[in-house]
Design an enzyme around this catalytic site. Structure first.
Site, PDB file in Angstrom:
ATOM      1  N   ASP A 170      -5.616   6.211   0.656  1.00  0.00           N
ATOM      2  CA  ASP A 170      -6.716   5.643  -0.133  1.00  0.00           C
ATOM      3  C   ASP A 170      -6.412   5.552  -1.625  1.00  0.00           C
ATOM      4  O   ASP A 170      -7.303   5.663  -2.465  1.00  0.00           O
ATOM      5  CB  ASP A 170      -8.016   6.452   0.090  1.00  0.00           C
ATOM      6  CG  ASP A 170      -8.396   6.525   1.546  1.00  0.00           C
ATOM      7  OD1 ASP A 170      -8.127   5.562   2.270  1.00  0.00           O
ATOM      8  OD2 ASP A 170      -8.961   7.562   1.972  1.00  0.00           O
ATOM      9  N   LYS A 214      -3.985   0.878  -2.168  1.00  0.00           N
ATOM     10  CA  LYS A 214      -2.878   0.013  -1.719  1.00  0.00           C
ATOM     11  C   LYS A 214      -3.364  -1.413  -1.453  1.00  0.00           C
ATOM     12  O   LYS A 214      -2.717  -2.378  -1.830  1.00  0.00           O
ATOM     13  CB  LYS A 214      -2.255   0.592  -0.423  1.00  0.00           C
ATOM     14  CG  LYS A 214      -1.665   1.981  -0.615  1.00  0.00           C
ATOM     15  CD  LYS A 214      -1.171   2.582   0.690  1.00  0.00           C
ATOM     16  CE  LYS A 214      -2.280   2.953   1.663  1.00  0.00           C
ATOM     17  NZ  LYS A 214      -3.139   4.063   1.243  1.00  0.00           N
ATOM     18  N   ASN A 217      -6.531   3.420  11.692  1.00  0.00           N
ATOM     19  CA  ASN A 217      -6.929   4.581  10.867  1.00  0.00           C
ATOM     20  C   ASN A 217      -6.977   4.190   9.392  1.00  0.00           C
ATOM     21  O   ASN A 217      -7.654   4.823   8.593  1.00  0.00           O
ATOM     22  CB  ASN A 217      -5.976   5.777  11.087  1.00  0.00           C
ATOM     23  CG  ASN A 217      -4.506   5.417  10.988  1.00  0.00           C
ATOM     24  OD1 ASN A 217      -4.130   4.247  10.940  1.00  0.00           O
ATOM     25  ND2 ASN A 217      -3.649   6.428  10.978  1.00  0.00           N
ATOM     26  N   GLY A 255      -7.889   1.949   6.026  1.00  0.00           N
ATOM     27  CA  GLY A 255      -8.975   1.118   5.517  1.00  0.00           C
ATOM     28  C   GLY A 255      -8.552   0.661   4.136  1.00  0.00           C
ATOM     29  O   GLY A 255      -8.498   1.467   3.214  1.00  0.00           O
ATOM     30  N   HIS A 256      -8.177  -0.597   4.017  1.00  0.00           N
ATOM     31  CA  HIS A 256      -7.646  -1.119   2.750  1.00  0.00           C
ATOM     32  C   HIS A 256      -8.649  -2.105   2.154  1.00  0.00           C
ATOM     33  O   HIS A 256      -8.966  -3.129   2.760  1.00  0.00           O
ATOM     34  CB  HIS A 256      -6.288  -1.793   2.986  1.00  0.00           C
ATOM     35  CG  HIS A 256      -5.223  -0.830   3.424  1.00  0.00           C
ATOM     36  ND1 HIS A 256      -3.924  -1.186   3.647  1.00  0.00           N
ATOM     37  CD2 HIS A 256      -5.275   0.509   3.644  1.00  0.00           C
ATOM     38  CE1 HIS A 256      -3.224  -0.115   4.005  1.00  0.00           C
ATOM     39  NE2 HIS A 256      -4.029   0.922   4.017  1.00  0.00           N
ATOM     40  N   THR A 257      -9.137  -1.761   0.959  1.00  0.00           N
ATOM     41  CA  THR A 257     -10.235  -2.536   0.364  1.00  0.00           C
ATOM     42  C   THR A 257      -9.735  -3.563  -0.640  1.00  0.00           C
ATOM     43  O   THR A 257      -8.933  -3.240  -1.520  1.00  0.00           O
ATOM     44  CB  THR A 257     -11.202  -1.571  -0.370  1.00  0.00           C
ATOM     45  OG1 THR A 257     -11.448  -0.445   0.480  1.00  0.00           O
ATOM     46  CG2 THR A 257     -12.510  -2.257  -0.727  1.00  0.00           C
ATOM     47  N   ARG A 314       7.894   7.373  25.693  1.00  0.00           N
ATOM     48  CA  ARG A 314       8.437   6.219  26.424  1.00  0.00           C
ATOM     49  C   ARG A 314       7.534   5.763  27.580  1.00  0.00           C
ATOM     50  O   ARG A 314       8.001   5.261  28.580  1.00  0.00           O
ATOM     51  CB  ARG A 314       9.863   6.524  26.912  1.00  0.00           C
ATOM     52  CG  ARG A 314      10.768   6.838  25.728  1.00  0.00           C
ATOM     53  CD  ARG A 314      12.081   7.411  26.131  1.00  0.00           C
ATOM     54  NE  ARG A 314      11.930   8.743  26.672  1.00  0.00           N
ATOM     55  CZ  ARG A 314      12.945   9.520  27.023  1.00  0.00           C
ATOM     56  NH1 ARG A 314      14.184   9.090  26.906  1.00  0.00           N
ATOM     57  NH2 ARG A 314      12.733  10.727  27.501  1.00  0.00           N
ATOM     58  N   GLN A 344      -1.834   4.926   4.944  1.00  0.00           N
ATOM     59  CA  GLN A 344      -1.910   6.365   4.677  1.00  0.00           C
ATOM     60  C   GLN A 344      -1.127   6.687   3.392  1.00  0.00           C
ATOM     61  O   GLN A 344      -1.031   5.835   2.528  1.00  0.00           O
ATOM     62  CB  GLN A 344      -1.408   7.197   5.864  1.00  0.00           C
ATOM     63  CG  GLN A 344      -2.316   7.125   7.089  1.00  0.00           C
ATOM     64  CD  GLN A 344      -2.149   5.868   7.919  1.00  0.00           C
ATOM     65  OE1 GLN A 344      -1.061   5.528   8.332  1.00  0.00           O
ATOM     66  NE2 GLN A 344      -3.224   5.169   8.174  1.00  0.00           N
TER      67      GLN A 344
END
Ligand code: GDP
Ligand code: IMO
Ligand code: MG
Length: 432
Positions: A14, A17, A39, A41-43, A144, A231
């Protein structure tokens, strides 16, 4: 022949990015995500729009840029489909400029149930997972037995799916839980499965490619590619505060395996950090604040999770952790975010080193859960609003001193300073 530039988070995620990828996208031809999944969350904020992306790369709002979901990313079809709908509702057409790697692994509904069961079984040692199925899906990949996007075309896909599902249900039972005890997005397993298979049909209609060839051939042709991390380095599976981490390599090395790019083809590495620190979920956080200063950072910085809405834990800038991340990633340029959040602080602290068992150290210890006392320096705040300032020289002197201090302590240039969530409030200091 071009090289691929990398943009990734240096803290616990957070860092901002999404905003910077959106700002830099016009300089590139292709934006490619290399790890993580929903997972993240890019704002992005621009022209009065606030938009959060999870699996789709943050260059998607530039219509002439190709966005690639790389082989290292996990795809959850229902979430992907929702992201499409949200983008279409604000006038974008991701069908035209999004490609998905055939080798990307799928998150199955039962991965999400298993994530919930694993967390429940950990009691007070919970990771604080986003419950998107990340850990179980990467576990299957490494074991695998994962299911990949390319498998959707198999005539026996349903059998492959059922086999994976059965093993997940057995695992949940072996933890001592009744499968019906868990829900996915408030739905029972069979309700969610129906939605998942519909979304899978939707996914079949998208552009699925051999992304490692596509990206390497693009570099051969001289096209410019930006790799987007999710992340942050302190959540890296190898180097983060294990076991309170995510299940992928979030560091530059992840670009090589997550996109199929050789190390010799990696160019600049843009390390994104906030002017302070945040962490969401459990796990060690040496500079965490439990007082009014922490609350001020949370409120002014709107520090609530983009994916889960959870309040983020806030604390002062941690230089040993930042230097560690710069070392692991080979950062060439730092990008400093959210410095405006500190406008109201008369005194600002920065952790220069840790004291562990009476010894002072600059190194991040093997076990971050042991008692770490951060040793701080104090700085005067600038007590000035910097909203709308576009020229670095016009920033308050004390803010420039704070930035110079970070450059001195990391030995790296701060190439970009961000002063608001909006795309336009971004100062680029040096030619990138
Ligand atoms: P990411 O996961 O690294 O893309 O970051 P997130 O989007 O989860 O969280 C960053 C938050 O800070 C978002 O709400 C952004 O809109 C916001 N943000 C980004 N840069 C700045 C900045 O310079 N100042 C302020 N005040 N907010 C910012
Ligand atoms: P972006 O890309 C912040 C955290 C979770 C949890 C741990 C493991 O937006 O920066 P997982 O769901 O991966 O099993 O959760 O990692 N986490 C993040 N924290 N930003 C993120 O992504 C995160 N993705 C996962 O809160 O502590
Ligand atoms: Mg985020």
């Amino acid at each position: 022949m071009s090289k691929i530039d990398v943009l990734l988070g240096l803290q616990w995620g957070d860092e901002g990015k999404g905003k910077v990828v959106d700002v830099l996208a016009p300089r590139y031809d292709i934006i490619a995500r290399f790890q993580g999944g929903p997972n993240a969350g890019h704002t992005l904020e621009f022209e009065g729009i606030k938009h959060v992306l999870h699996i789709i790369p943050s260059g998607i709002c530039h219509r002439d840029k190709i966005n690639v979901i790389g082989n290292g990313v996990l795809v959850e079809p229902v979430i992907l489909r929702k992201e499409f709908a949200a983008l279409e509702s604000i006038g974008f057409e991701p069908r035209t400029n999004l490609y998905i790697s055939r080798k990307a692994h799928l998150i199955l509904p039962t991965h999400r149930l298993l994530d919930a069961a694993n967390e429940a079984s950990k009691a007070e040692r919970k990771i604080g997972s986003t419950l998107k199925g990340i850990g179980p899906a990467y576990t299957d990949k490494v074991a695998r037995v994962g299911v990949r996007v390319g498998d959707i075309a198999r005539s026996d896909f349903k059998a492959v799916y059922e086999k994976a599902k059965e093993s997940h249900l057995n695992l949940i039972r072996s933890l001592g839980y009744d499968v019906d005890a868990f829900r996915v997005e408030d739905k029972t397993l069979s309700e969610y499965e129906r939605q998942w298979f519909e979304a899978l049909d939707f996914l079949k209609g998208l552009k699925v490619i051999d992304s490692e060839y596509y990206l390497n051939e693009a570099l051969d042709k001289g096209l410019k590619i930006l790799a987007e991390g999710a992340q942050g380095s302190m959540l890296d599976i190898d180097f983060g505060s294990y076991p309170f981490v995510t299940s992928s390599n979030t560091i530059t090395a992840g670009v090589c395996s997550g996109l199929g790019i050789a190390p010799s083809r990696v160019g600049k590495v843009f390390g994104i950090c906030k002017a302070y620190c945040t962490r969401v979920g459990s796990g060690p956080f040496p500079t965490e604040l439990f007082d009014a200063d922490g609350e001020e950072l949370r409120q002014k910085g709107r520090e609530f999770g983009s994916t889960t809405g959870r309040p983020r834990r806030c604390g002062w800038l941690d230089i040993p952790a930042l230097r560690y991340a710069c070392m692991l990633n080979g950062v060439t340029h730092l990008m400093l975010m959210k410095i405006d959040v500190m406008n109201g602080f008369s005194r600002i602290k920065v952790c220069d080193s840790y004291e562990i068992n009476g010894k002072r150290t600059m190194n991040v210890p093997y076990d971050m859960e042991e008692s770490i006392s951060p040793l701080y320096s104090d700085y005067d705040g600038w007590l000035q609003d910097v909203g709308g300032v576009g020229d670095y020289e016009a920033l308050p002197q004390r803010m420039k001193d704070y930035i110079a201090m970070i450059e001195q302590k990391t030995g790296l240039p701060v190439a970009l300073v961000s002063t608001s969530p909006d795309r336009k409030d971004t100062i680029i200091r040096t030619e990138l």
